[in-house]
Write an enzyme that holds these catalytic residues in place. Structure first.
Site, short mmCIF file in Angstrom:
data_model
loop_
_atom_site.label_atom_id
_atom_site.label_comp_id
_atom_site.label_asym_id
_atom_site.label_seq_id
_atom_site.Cartn_x
_atom_site.Cartn_y
_atom_site.Cartn_z
N ARG A 114 -47.92 -6.32 -21.80
CA ARG A 114 -47.70 -7.71 -21.43
C ARG A 114 -46.32 -8.16 -21.90
O ARG A 114 -45.95 -7.94 -23.07
CB ARG A 114 -48.76 -8.59 -22.09
CG ARG A 114 -48.41 -10.06 -22.13
CD ARG A 114 -49.50 -10.93 -21.51
NE ARG A 114 -49.13 -12.34 -21.54
CZ ARG A 114 -48.82 -13.05 -20.45
NH1 ARG A 114 -48.84 -12.47 -19.26
NH2 ARG A 114 -48.51 -14.31 -20.53
N THR A 152 -36.51 -13.49 -22.73
CA THR A 152 -36.22 -12.95 -24.07
C THR A 152 -36.43 -11.44 -24.10
O THR A 152 -35.73 -10.73 -24.81
CB THR A 152 -37.08 -13.64 -25.13
OG1 THR A 152 -38.45 -13.53 -24.77
CG2 THR A 152 -36.71 -15.11 -25.27
N LYS A 210 -46.70 -4.81 -26.11
CA LYS A 210 -46.01 -3.73 -26.82
C LYS A 210 -44.63 -4.25 -27.23
O LYS A 210 -43.96 -4.89 -26.44
CB LYS A 210 -45.82 -2.53 -25.89
CG LYS A 210 -47.09 -1.82 -25.46
CD LYS A 210 -46.73 -0.66 -24.52
CE LYS A 210 -47.94 0.19 -24.18
NZ LYS A 210 -47.55 1.31 -23.26
N GLU A 217 -36.90 -2.58 -30.19
CA GLU A 217 -36.21 -1.35 -30.59
C GLU A 217 -36.23 -0.29 -29.50
O GLU A 217 -35.67 0.79 -29.67
CB GLU A 217 -36.85 -0.81 -31.89
CG GLU A 217 -36.64 -1.79 -33.02
CD GLU A 217 -37.42 -1.44 -34.28
OE1 GLU A 217 -36.86 -0.70 -35.08
OE2 GLU A 217 -38.55 -1.91 -34.45
#
Lengths: 340, 206, 759
Positions: free
Chosen positions: C648, C654, C721, C725
């Site tokens: 999701r 962002t 998730k 990174e």
């Protein structure tokens, strides 16, 4: 940072007079108690780092002589007032038209903000960015004569392959100076011993065994103007700068080139190299190699070989020899192909 | 020829250079004459005197009493209380401290405050109008998400306004080049370029 | 819609602008060193200029003579406080002022405190140390380097993963590669300088410091100072970039707190950019040997990944990315081993994608080499080796959309137009190369608490001790509340970055959005339940409806049949002004003590490869075009496309920005970033942003992020998730692959610079 007294002289003679009172004849400008400041982009940095430790700053920005802030273009050439900012000169329409190599060298230097701050005279006097020079806990013959050089056997990727000595391998990182030395510029200076003209090629000193002596200037001398003699064919000139990132980085290698061509053949070439030498570096051997030659990849390569014939490299900067050559070859060919 | 003590066993001992910082001051020549000594005494008597500095910041006059060493950046942040302008390196390497001085973008960390006597300084706090309406550049930064952590943002915005004023925002290539003095570690660069294009077109009325 | 605000696909949230955007563009976002503090004194650090030895004498006279100097904190002054601990919240076990031993370059030897910043700096520069110096060990090949097995040295790496019989499979493989790779030392260099401001109000210590871990720091700082954690408050309302550097607390924090106590006034110490290289953490250099054996059909039968990592002598910092690389493809057999090499260096620490950035770089560069060796398209090579279950524990992936990512990114990039022949693509004097690589990052979550308050006039306040480091977590937490409670986002206020708020885990490991949103979701649902009960009871407007059938939207509770009640009316009926819910979220598999550990600053991570039922990872595929000048060999990246699937997506704006930033980080890591260590002295040489290069605006041109829709209910209640990174994993390998394609030079040591291409 050490504390300092701040003064704002009103004119050149007042500035010289104050400087003269607080400095001695044999003192290097970079080591004197009283030092001049204009843009401050180099000096303020080095004061914060404890590399420069004046106890008196003479701010030149209030000097009233209008010529200090003017760019004058005439049949004789271009005269840049010492306090003209880099950005202003880079954007000057006539400079761009007559001497693209100058405008390019300024535009490709530093950042927009720094170019707005830094004066032209300050820019040519900027001190090396050698990491070992910048950090005062390392030995450095330029910073403290006789203390040694940590760069020789240290991390020296950005260091010079031309003009180095056993005492110093620090690179001169400026860009503008390469254009000036190529075009036989002259610097006007005023000090307590009067006004004089210094050929640009004599302004910076090779490090030899006195790397702390960086220029020909006395501690109370102020650069007032930079004069570039008129060279009609300087319209065919450019500055090529190769660096690790696309912008806001010092040159790994650069070349300032101006060409007077007769068809394909070189009547006269002016070449200076940046990022690879300890001082602004005129490559006269390369110029001679091109004289009356047809300019193509082969002759450009021969000139580049001549330019770097005396290069000496160390552990991390060996690539600069080959890079310097290729930069010059590319600069020559691109300058040849300019539409002027 | 000078020895290179960092790489040889002979010469100056490693120990001695490690005992502290070695600066030019340590080796600065003594002043030559008695007259010079007097001058030196005069210098020292004034060395730590605070100096009066008048600035106009975002249209407001300020009369400050500052150490000559105080940067324009620290004057804004610590003495005026305008902390919107950021310190990211303090050495002119990141652009976070960019402000406009007399309309031109400069690095406030490399400018001693005292050198800006009488100048008009514009910081990020001075951009929005008094009714709270954002400057078009501020709105454009929001619209294009031209920041993440927001720390470099005041410097980016001031630099962007300066960049347009200078006439260096005519193409995206120009914007990229002339905005390269402002490092964004979150790397919002493509969004910053898009924001500047929007604000440029709005402020030019196109 | 502009590029910054991608149209949401399935399971993707609206690209709302950041709720703190206005503060950030007006200079009103107060970062810790901006917070107004009365009567402040300024601190400046003095640091060592050797890497190993002892301080025999500290000369403070010149420093003390500086007018305005108030205090110098140095040896002896920290004796009454505990030494730092290395671990979750502590960057190192080295207490720099606890004894005179020097463990690394740039170690703190004193803190000068003065009335002004200028005086403090002047005094710190005048502090002179004399040393008894020992020859330090700088890095891998230095004399004195000690190599030890990493497994078991650090809870982060219990054992080296393996599967099957690598040796036999490799020996039998018809096609083999065996190659070594390396990555350099790197420093995070967030643009915000590291700083600590500390002051005491009676027994209460208040610290303003940029941190990714207010709760952990509160507990650790209290332990060091031997005070009750309830008496410590850490404030970090905005953080100017972190990237891992502000996760663990460094020794400076306690030193500044002690200085503030001694002086009885606030002390602020802003570390210089240069000093941060030695006083903060960093990504240590790594080395890798990778062996891959495959059949001529391209199926991998054997994979071995050996890694070597530098750490300090004091602390066994380990990243061990073999956990991820060992599970990436359908290998057949796997052998991994990680070694630590101890040197006289400051303790390394987390840096954006700590294990994956170096290890996946090596793996993916090797995958590209193998594809070349096999004469196979690198995308096809990965497709062939796409696993059904991960090879180590044979567990399924909770979801894995790698091939979709490859297909969509390849399409957008125009991969089909690539001429696979090396050096075949040119544009004038520029050699053109194209390459690709896989991105992977484990999906984890940790326990998290949140308080949500909804008032009768529709205002929402979300409180959570998480950290807005630029990820947008403040915005997505607000968005979650807005969606669940049916109120517009501009009615939602989100408080974060304060250890007095409900605790959240460290904002690291890309867990924040999943953990925080799961906690906020839980609190919101508790509010919904109360309101639903209020609305559906006998005689109430929605009587007869079931709670679970109600929807909250536009300030109303809407029943299945369309009947609705205004939330404010329900409040009136219930005769309450506000509903306040405090929720504690614990991920599936959490231990019974997990919540307690959250409050103790020791959050448990779940997910990734830790869970019994499945392994949980986010994936992506990145495609890069490079241009290399045929004369001067500088490398530029005109184009980069990344497609990522991360469950999701709370907010496409962002999310895209984070991935974009990651990809640009990847370009920097490929081509620019390296901290140079002077091997003679184990000292950092290029300690500033002049010489430590990171990408600038002009380095980045055409960049495209594709958010591949993915639904994964197994990862956490929010279905999220992490992706902060993910973006910079694999990028450097994609660049290396493109450089090879353009030039035929296989560069295995990062960064890839002119030096390596010009020879």
């Amino acid at each position: 940072m050490r504390p300092f007294v701040y003064e704002q002289p009103n004119d050149i003679s007042a500035a010289v007079a104050i400087a003269s009172r607080f400095t001695t004849d044999d003192e290097q400008p970079t080591r004197a108690n009283a030092q001049f400041i204009a843009g401050g982009t180099n000096l303020a940095d080095y004061m914060k780092l404890g590399v420069a430790v004046p106890n008196r700053l003479l701010d030149l920005n209030r000097l009233e002589e209008p010529a200090l802030r003017q760019i004058r273009v005439s049949d004789d050439g271009i005269r840049f007032g010492a306090l003209v900012r880099m950005g202003e000169a880079a954007d000057h329409a006539e400079v761009k038209r007559r001497c693209p190599v100058i405008a390019d060298s300024l535009r490709l230097a530093a950042s927009g903000q720094i170019r707005n701050m830094a004066s032209l005279a300050g820019n040519i006097l900027q001190r090396t960015r050698c990491e070992y020079f910048r950090e005062t806990s390392w030995p450095c013959n330029k910073r403290v004569p006789g203390s040694g050089c940590a760069a020789m056997e240290g991390f020296n990727r950005q260091h010079a392959v031309l003009g180095a000595s056993d005492a110093c391998i620090a690179t001169y990182h400026g860009d503008f100076a390469q254009a000036l030395i190529a075009l036989d510029a002259v610097v006007r200076a005023e000090g307590s011993r009067g006004a004089r003209k210094v050929p640009f090629a004599r302004l910076h000193r090779l490090p030899r065994d006195t790397p702390h002596i960086e220029t020909d200037l006395a501690a109370d001398e102020i650069i007032t103007a930079i004069e570039v003699p008129a060279v009609a064919w300087a319209r065919r000139s450019r500055y090529l700068k190769i660096r690790d990132r696309e912008s806001y980085a010092f040159a790994l290698a650069s070349a300032a080139v101006a060409l007077d061509l007769d068809g394909d053949s070189v009547r006269e070439a002016r070449i200076a190299l940046g990022g690879v030498a300890t001082v602004p570096w005129r490559a006269r051997a390369a110029e001679a190699a091109l004289q009356d030659k047809k300019l193509d990849e082969a002759s450009a390569d021969a000139a580049a070989q001549a330019a770097f014939a005396d290069a000496e490299s160390r552990q991390h900067n060996a690539f600069k020899v080959e890079l310097g050559k290729r930069t010059l070859v590319r600069a020559l060919l691109e300058t040849r192909d300019m539409k002027v | 020829m000078l020895k290179n003590p960092a790489s040889s066993a002979t010469g100056l001992s490693r120990r001695s250079f490690m005992t502290g910082t070695v600066s030019a001051a340590a080796a600065a020549p003594l002043l030559a004459s008695a007259a010079k000594a007097e001058e030196a005494a005069a210098v020292h008597s004034r060395l730590r005197e605070a100096v009066a500095v008048s600035l106009r910041i975002n249209g407001q006059p300020y009369a400050l009493s500052l150490d000559t060493r105080t940067s324009l950046l620290d004057a804004l942040r610590d003495h005026v209380g305008l902390t919107g302008t950021k310190k990211g390196c303090d050495h002119g390497q990141c652009g976070a401290c960019t402000v406009l001085v007399d309309g031109k973008r400069v690095l406030s960390c490399l400018s001693f405050a005292v050198m800006n006597q009488g100048s008009e300084v514009t910081t990020v706090e001075g951009l929005a109008s008094s009714d709270g309406k954002l400057h078009p550049m501020q709105q454009a930064f929001i619209d294009h998400d031209a920041f993440q952590c927001g720390y470099c943002t005041p410097g980016q915005i001031m630099s962007a306004i300066g960049c347009i004023n200078e006439g260096h925002a005519n193409s995206e290539d120009d914007i990229r080049e002339f905005m390269s003095g402002n490092i964004c570690r979150c790397a919002a660069y493509p969004n910053i370029v898009a924001a500047i294009v929007q604000a440029r077109d709005q402020t030019r009325g196109t | 819609m502009d590029a910054a605000a991608p149209k949401p696909g399935e399971n993707q949230g609206e690209p709302l602008p950041r709720i703190d955007a206005r503060l950030k563009v007006t200079g009103q976002a107060h970062y810790p060193a901006d917070l107004p503090t009365a009567n402040i004194a300024y601190g400046a650090l003095s640091t060592s200029s050797i890497a190993r030895g002892r301080v025999t004498k500290l000369r403070l006279d010149d420093a003390r003579a500086v007018p305005g100097l108030l205090d110098i904190v140095t040896y002896g002054d920290m004796d009454k406080v505990e030494k730092p601990k290395f671990g979750n919240s502590g960057a190192t076990s080295i207490g720099p002022l606890h004894d005179r031993t020097i463990f690394h370059d740039g170690q703190i030897i004193a803190l000068a405190v003065a009335e002004t910043f200028e005086a403090a700096e002047e005094a710190a520069q005048l502090i002179r140390a004399e040393y008894e110096e020992e020859k330090p060990t700088a890095s891998f090949d230095s004399p004195g380097a000690k190599t030890v097995d990493a497994a078991g040295k650090n809870p982060m790496h219990k054992e080296d993963v393996k599967a099957g019989n690598f040796d036999a499979a490799y020996a039998a493989a018809p096609v083999r590669i065996d190659a070594r790779y390396s990555t350099p030392t790197q420093h995070h260099n967030p643009i915000e300088l590291f700083s600590t401001t500390a002051f005491w109000q009676g027994d209460q210590l208040i610290v303003h410091e940029p941190t990714q871990n207010v709760t952990g720091w509160k507990v650790e700082l209290a332990r060091q100072l031997k005070i009750d954690p309830a008496n410590v408050r850490i404030l970090s309302p905005f953080i100017g970039g972190a990237f891992g550097s502000k996760g663990p607390m460094t020794p400076r924090t306690a030193i500044v707190a002690v200085a503030a106590k001694r002086l009885g006034r606030p002390v602020r110490c802003v570390t210089s950019r240069m000093q941060a290289f030695g006083t903060q953490t960093y990504r240590a250099e790594t080395r890798h040997r990778i062996r891959i054996g495959a059949g001529r059909d391209g199926r991998i039968t054997a994979f071995a990944h050996e890694g070597w990592e530098v750490t300090s002598r004091a602390d066994a910092y380990v990243v061990a990315g073999t956990s991820a690389t060992g599970r990436m493809y359908d290998y057949g057999s796997v052998l991994t081993h990680v070694s630590l090499v101890e040197a006289d260096r400051n303790t390394p620490g987390y840096m954006r994608s700590p294990p994956e950035t170096p290890y996946v770089y090596a793996l993916e560069n090797a995958m590209d080499e193998m594809a070349v060796t096999l004469g196979m398209d690198p995308v096809e090579f990965r497709r062939i080796n796409e696993p059904k279950v991960e090879p180590i524990g044979k567990k399924p992936f909770s979801s894995r959309s790698l091939i979709q990512c490859y297909d969509q990114a390849a399409d957008a990039f125009g991969w089909a137009k690539r001429d696979p022949k090396v050096g075949a693509m040119r544009d004038g004097d520029w050699l053109v190369g194209m390459g690709c690589a896989t991105a992977i990052y484990p999906t984890a979550a940790a326990p998290c608490a949140a308080r949500v308050r909804l008032t009768s006039d529709g205002d929402v306040r979300v409180q959570c001790g998480s950290h807005e480091i630029g990820t947008g977590v403040r915005t997505v937490a607000g968005q979650m509340a807005s969606e669940r409670l049916g109120v517009p986002i501009d009615k939602v206020n989100v408080e974060m970055g304060d250890s007095s708020l409900p605790p959240a885990p460290v904002s690291g490991g890309s867990i924040s959005t999943a953990s925080v949103c799961s906690a906020v979701l839980k609190a919101c649902d508790a509010i919904r339940t109360k309101l639903s009960v209020g609305a559906t009871a006998e005689g109430r407007p929605l009587a007869g409806s079931h709670n679970e059938e109600l929807d909250f939207a536009d300030g109303k509770i809407v029943a299945k049949g369309g009947a609705s009640a205004k939330i404010e009316d329900v409040f009136k009926i219930m005769q309450v002004g506000a509903i306040d819910e405090y929720a504690e979220f614990a991920p599936k598999g959490a231990t019974p003590g997990a919540l307690k550990k959250l409050y103790a600053g020791q959050p448990e991570f779940h997910g990734g490869d830790h869970d019994e039922d499945s392994v949980k990872y986010a994936f992506g595929a990145e495609f890069v075009e490079v241009r290399i000048n045929r004369y001067t060999r500088e490398i530029r990246v005109p184009r980069i496309v990344g497609a990522f699937a991360a469950g999701r997506i709370m907010n496409t704006r962002t999310a895209r920005s984070q991935l974009m930033g990651g990809m640009i980080w990847g370009i920097g890591q490929a081509l620019q970033e390296a901290t140079e260590v002077d091997g003679r002295y184990a000292r950092y040489v290029n300690r500033d942003l002049q010489d430590y290069l990171v990408p600038v605006n002009a380095d980045i041109r055409d960049l495209q992020v594709i958010l591949v829709p993915e639904v994964d209910h197994a990862v956490n209640p929010a279905g999220v998730k992490g992706l902060g990174e993910l973006g910079n994993v694999g990028t450097a390998a994609a660049v290396a692959s493109a450089v090879y394609h353009a030039t035929g030079n296989r560069i295995r040591d990062l960064p890839i610079r002119i030096d390596q291409l010009i020879a």
